[in-house]
Design a protein around this motif. Structure first.
Motif, PDB file in Angstrom:
ATOM      1  N   PHE A   1      37.396  21.485  85.503  1.00 20.08           N
ATOM      2  CA  PHE A   1      37.726  21.469  84.071  1.00 20.08           C
ATOM      3  C   PHE A   1      38.647  22.612  83.649  1.00 20.08           C
ATOM      4  O   PHE A   1      39.326  22.521  82.631  1.00 20.08           O
TER       5      PHE A   1
ATOM      6  N   LEU B   1      44.077  23.824  82.036  1.00 19.73           N
ATOM      7  CA  LEU B   1      44.437  24.989  81.214  1.00 19.73           C
ATOM      8  C   LEU B   1      45.142  26.046  82.067  1.00 19.73           C
ATOM      9  O   LEU B   1      46.111  26.672  81.626  1.00 19.73           O
TER      10      LEU B   1
ATOM     11  N   ILE C   1      48.734  25.058  82.602  1.00 18.13           N
ATOM     12  CA  ILE C   1      49.551  25.299  81.398  1.00 18.13           C
ATOM     13  C   ILE C   1      49.984  26.771  81.364  1.00 18.13           C
ATOM     14  O   ILE C   1      51.147  27.086  81.093  1.00 18.13           O
TER      15      ILE C   1
ATOM     16  N   VAL D   1      28.955  15.133  82.748  1.00 19.80           N
ATOM     17  CA  VAL D   1      29.188  16.317  81.908  1.00 19.80           C
ATOM     18  C   VAL D   1      27.853  16.876  81.431  1.00 19.80           C
ATOM     19  O   VAL D   1      27.026  16.146  80.901  1.00 19.80           O
TER      20      VAL D   1
ATOM     21  N   ILE E   1      52.545  19.919  85.437  1.00 27.78           N
ATOM     22  CA  ILE E   1      51.912  19.120  84.373  1.00 27.78           C
ATOM     23  C   ILE E   1      51.363  17.813  84.961  1.00 27.78           C
ATOM     24  O   ILE E   1      50.278  17.351  84.597  1.00 27.78           O
TER      25      ILE E   1
ATOM     26  N   LEU F   1      47.395  16.572  84.708  1.00 23.61           N
ATOM     27  CA  LEU F   1      46.921  15.273  84.211  1.00 23.61           C
ATOM     28  C   LEU F   1      46.202  14.477  85.302  1.00 23.61           C
ATOM     29  O   LEU F   1      45.314  13.692  85.017  1.00 23.61           O
TER      30      LEU F   1
ATOM     31  N   TRP G   1      58.184  22.499  74.784  1.00 25.14           N
ATOM     32  CA  TRP G   1      57.146  22.591  75.819  1.00 25.14           C
ATOM     33  C   TRP G   1      55.773  22.746  75.188  1.00 25.14           C
ATOM     34  O   TRP G   1      54.776  22.295  75.750  1.00 25.14           O
TER      35      TRP G   1
ATOM     36  N   VAL H   1      54.259  19.501  74.891  1.00 22.39           N
ATOM     37  CA  VAL H   1      53.767  18.983  76.180  1.00 22.39           C
ATOM     38  C   VAL H   1      52.400  19.599  76.499  1.00 22.39           C
ATOM     39  O   VAL H   1      51.466  18.898  76.906  1.00 22.39           O
ATOM     40  N   TYR H   2      52.287  20.931  76.288  1.00 20.48           N
ATOM     41  CA  TYR H   2      51.016  21.610  76.600  1.00 20.48           C
ATOM     42  C   TYR H   2      49.887  21.090  75.706  1.00 20.48           C
ATOM     43  O   TYR H   2      48.760  20.885  76.169  1.00 20.48           O
TER      44      TYR H   2
ATOM     45  N   PHE I   1      49.731  18.166  74.407  1.00 18.94           N
ATOM     46  CA  PHE I   1      49.441  16.810  74.890  1.00 18.94           C
ATOM     47  C   PHE I   1      48.467  16.866  76.078  1.00 18.94           C
ATOM     48  O   PHE I   1      47.502  16.093  76.149  1.00 18.94           O
ATOM     49  N   VAL I   2      48.701  17.812  77.008  1.00 19.95           N
ATOM     50  CA  VAL I   2      47.809  17.962  78.175  1.00 19.95           C
ATOM     51  C   VAL I   2      46.403  18.344  77.718  1.00 19.95           C
ATOM     52  O   VAL I   2      45.406  17.791  78.211  1.00 19.95           O
ATOM     53  N   ILE I   3      46.318  19.277  76.751  1.00 19.86           N
ATOM     54  CA  ILE I   3      44.995  19.692  76.245  1.00 19.86           C
ATOM     55  C   ILE I   3      44.308  18.499  75.565  1.00 19.86           C
ATOM     56  O   ILE I   3      43.105  18.272  75.753  1.00 19.86           O
TER      57      ILE I   3
ATOM     58  N   CYS J   1      44.774  15.339  76.279  1.00 18.68           N
ATOM     59  CA  CYS J   1      44.339  14.431  77.361  1.00 18.68           C
ATOM     60  C   CYS J   1      43.061  14.949  78.011  1.00 18.68           C
ATOM     61  O   CYS J   1      42.155  14.169  78.332  1.00 18.68           O
ATOM     62  N   PHE J   2      42.986  16.279  78.218  1.00 19.16           N
ATOM     63  CA  PHE J   2      41.797  16.878  78.829  1.00 19.16           C
ATOM     64  C   PHE J   2      40.561  16.601  77.967  1.00 19.16           C
ATOM     65  O   PHE J   2      39.508  16.194  78.476  1.00 19.16           O
TER      66      PHE J   2
ATOM     67  N   VAL K   1      39.587  13.026  78.328  1.00 20.09           N
ATOM     68  CA  VAL K   1      38.961  12.762  79.633  1.00 20.09           C
ATOM     69  C   VAL K   1      37.500  13.205  79.612  1.00 20.09           C
ATOM     70  O   VAL K   1      36.614  12.487  80.094  1.00 20.09           O
ATOM     71  N   VAL K   2      37.230  14.389  79.023  1.00 15.46           N
ATOM     72  CA  VAL K   2      35.843  14.884  78.959  1.00 15.46           C
ATOM     73  C   VAL K   2      34.987  13.930  78.124  1.00 15.46           C
ATOM     74  O   VAL K   2      33.863  13.577  78.519  1.00 15.46           O
TER      75      VAL K   2
END
Lengths: 566, 40
Positions: free
Chosen positions: A78, A82, A85, A221, A272, A276, B14, B17-18, B20-22, B24-25, B28-29
């Motif tokens: 998890f 981060l 990034i 989780v 990135i 993902l 950017w 983009v970051y 967007f990744v957070i 998505c994370f 997902v959780v």
């Protein structure tokens, strides 16, 4: 394995290695040899980063984790998105702006020579030893299950990877990793399809998932704050963040995968892509393990999955006790069949579902108790016996259940993963030895391009043969493996601290950070010897101590020790 | 011995983009938690 399996295995592994070596045989510029082609796009970088991280143990052990403990292990990843990034935003732009070959070269530019050697030395020590384990760990499992000679398995895999890595350097590594990932993807999808096909008629994916869930294998989780729990959302997020930041940001085997490439944009998008991809990929592999668990609820499972180890002791003087445990395990399997039938009937409308589920869980607990007894019997017969059999679950399923051809493909998956991660490590060890050691002590040699490439090739070959030698020796010293895995955990935090001081504490100079790092490492050793906490926390402690000690030391040193450098 | 635009359709910076990744994370959780509940 029959002739078709061997054809698939050797065709894919030798074919990819030969193709990689042949395509990159004219690599004669140091920049290309160490950083890869300047036209490399984000997809190749992304696959290369993924292939370097995913070793054979990923595909052998993680399905075993899913089988044994369920899919909760996914939480360990998890912190990874981060961390990637932060690497994209902070680490990568600096590495590219300075045009460095290695992460430790940056430490030399920001601080001084001794700090650079400290970072490079810790990397070479830790990764050089670990690279032997990258080959040894899958070789011991595959040779045990398939009846191969361990030494020949290690030498065969080791020589194959040296061949193309020395020939084409970073270009060959990225090129072959792309095809190795394709083999891995094809193999894992094949295993998943065959597994679903082998489940009992009418159960299907939904029924299998409900059964796995009822037996506690699908708890993904856990938001619990209990520090005694092994995998929770919080330990995965914070511990995993520091571990991933150390690995992706400061470990040359990863830095080398994304530092080259066509542009900063391509490197960032490659990372990135991994941010993902990683959690869904690990979830899929763990789910595969949970479904193998369901499969063995309907098919007779061995009481202990490392059959060679079990049979060796069952043929000894206590053979009767071992056979009695097998009979007990088989009887419990028959009882469990009844409980599963009752649970399925209750699920489709007739009967008390809660009571049926309780019966199912009790039957599973009884089976687990017999497995624990079996492990005790092994230890009683031989205190050095290896009682961890979860690594053998997935490969045992493959050999016993998959059709010929698919068995060869899945063994190729294990080798593709081993060679891919090994190539990334060798490439990084060769680069760091060339740039941070050889060129550091022979600065005049930096102008002779051909000589630089030649030295890089020799040093890459040296580390390759060192890994083979170490893997052959590791067979005689099993506890070494555990020690090396621990070694990585207790060095990573301090190395990350060095880089975070470099990036964010501009007032701190080389002398302060060097001795701050040494003091922090000593503190981590002391805590490791006296405390009993998860390895993940040493990353955080080592990093924080390194930063704190550096700031304190700088307060007592003359200001000219600190340089406003990049 | 680099431009700073992501060049990804739909993203101008950017930072986007970051984020967007957070996002998505987090999704997902939530999906994993719902998956566990659905089959518990």
């Amino acid at each position: 394995m029959n002739a078709l399996d061997w054809l698939v295995l050797l065709g894919t592994m030798v074919g990819i290695a030969a193709y990689g070596a042949w395509r990159t045989r004219h690599t004669d510029h140091l920049d290309t040899y160490l950083k890869g082609s300047k036209t490399t796009g984000w997809f190749t970088i992304g696959l290369s980063v993924a292939a370097t991280q995913a070793s054979a143990i990923t595909f052998l052990s993680i399905p075993g984790q899913g089988f044994e403990s369920g899919i909760g292990f996914v939480q360990n990843y998890f912190g990874l998105p981060l961390a990637l990034i932060i690497v994209c935003a902070v680490f990568l732009p600096i590495y590219r702006r300075l045009g460095v070959y290695t992460a430790y070269e940056y430490l030399g530019q920001r601080f001084d020579g001794k700090t650079r050697l400290l970072g490079a030395g810790l990397f070479l020590l830790q990764r050089g030893l670990a690279s032997g384990i990258t080959i040894y760990a899958p070789a011991i499992i595959l040779s045990t299950v398939l009846g191969w000679r361990l030494d020949l398995t290690i030498i065969g895999a080791g020589v194959l990877v040296i061949g193309y890595t020395v020939t084409g350097g970073s270009v060959a590594v990225s090129l072959t990793q792309k095809w190795q990932v394709a083999v891995i993807f094809a193999g894992m999808v094949t295993a998943f399809v065959v597994l679903l096909d082998r489940l009992p008629e009418g159960l299907g994916f939904s029924g299998a998932a409900h059964l796995a869930g009822a037996m506690g294998k699908l708890e993904a989780v856990d938001f619990s704050l209990d520090p005694d729990k092994r995998y929770t959302f919080w330990s995965g997020l914070f511990g995993g963040l520091f571990l991933s930041l150390s690995y992706f940001g400061t470990d040359q085997s990863q830095v080398q995968r994304y530092i080259g490439g066509a542009s900063l944009r391509e490197g960032r998008l490659g990372l990135i892509f991994n941010a993902l991809l990683k959690i869904p990929m690990q979830f899929f592999i763990l789910l595969l393990g949970a479904l193998v668990f369901v499969f063995y609820q309907f098919q007779p499972a061995p009481v202990f999955f490392n059959r060679a180890e079990w049979e060796h002791h069952a043929a000894g003087p206590n053979g009767a006790a071992f056979r009695a445990l097998e009979a007990k395990h088989a009887a419990l399997h028959a009882v469990k069949q009844e409980k599963i039938a009752a649970w399925q009937a209750a699920r489709t409308g007739s009967g008390d579902l809660a009571a049926a589920r309780a019966g199912l869980v009790a039957a599973q607990a009884a089976t687990e108790a017999v497995r624990a007894e079996a492990k005790k019997a092994l230890t009683a017969a031989d205190p050095r016996a290896k009682t961890k059999d979860s690594d053998y679950v997935f490969i045992s399923f493959i050999v016993a259940q998959l059709p010929h051809g698919a068995v060869g493909l899945l063994v190729a998956v294990m080798f593709a993963a081993a060679l891919g991660s090994k190539a990334g490590e060798l490439n990084a060890l060769g680069s760091t030895s060339t740039i941070d050691l050889w060129r550091h002590f022979r600065p005049l040699a930096a102008h002779d391009e051909a000589r630089n490439v030649r030295v890089a090739k020799w040093l890459t070959a040296f580390w390759g043969f060192f890994a083979i030698g170490f893997a052959l020796y590791a067979g005689f010293a099993e506890n070494l493996i555990e020690a090396i895995n621990i070694l990585g955990s207790i060095f990573y935090g301090v190395v990350l601290g060095l880089f975070l001081v470099a990036f964010f504490l501009k007032k701190v100079g080389g002398t302060a950070v060097f001795w701050g790092a040494v003091a922090a490492q000593i503190l981590v050793f002391i805590l490791f010897a006296t405390l009993n906490i998860s390895y993940l926390w040493y990353n955080l402690i080592g990093c924080a101590a390194c930063m704190l000690f550096s700031v304190i030391l700088q307060a007592f040193l003359p200001a000219n020790d600190a340089h406003e450098r990049p | 011995q680099d431009d700073d635009s992501p060049g990804v359709p739909g993203f101008r910076t950017w930072r986007g983009v970051y984020l967007f990744v957070i996002g998505c994370f987090i999704l997902v959780v939530i999906t994993l938690a719902l998956f566990s509940r659905a089959f518990a």
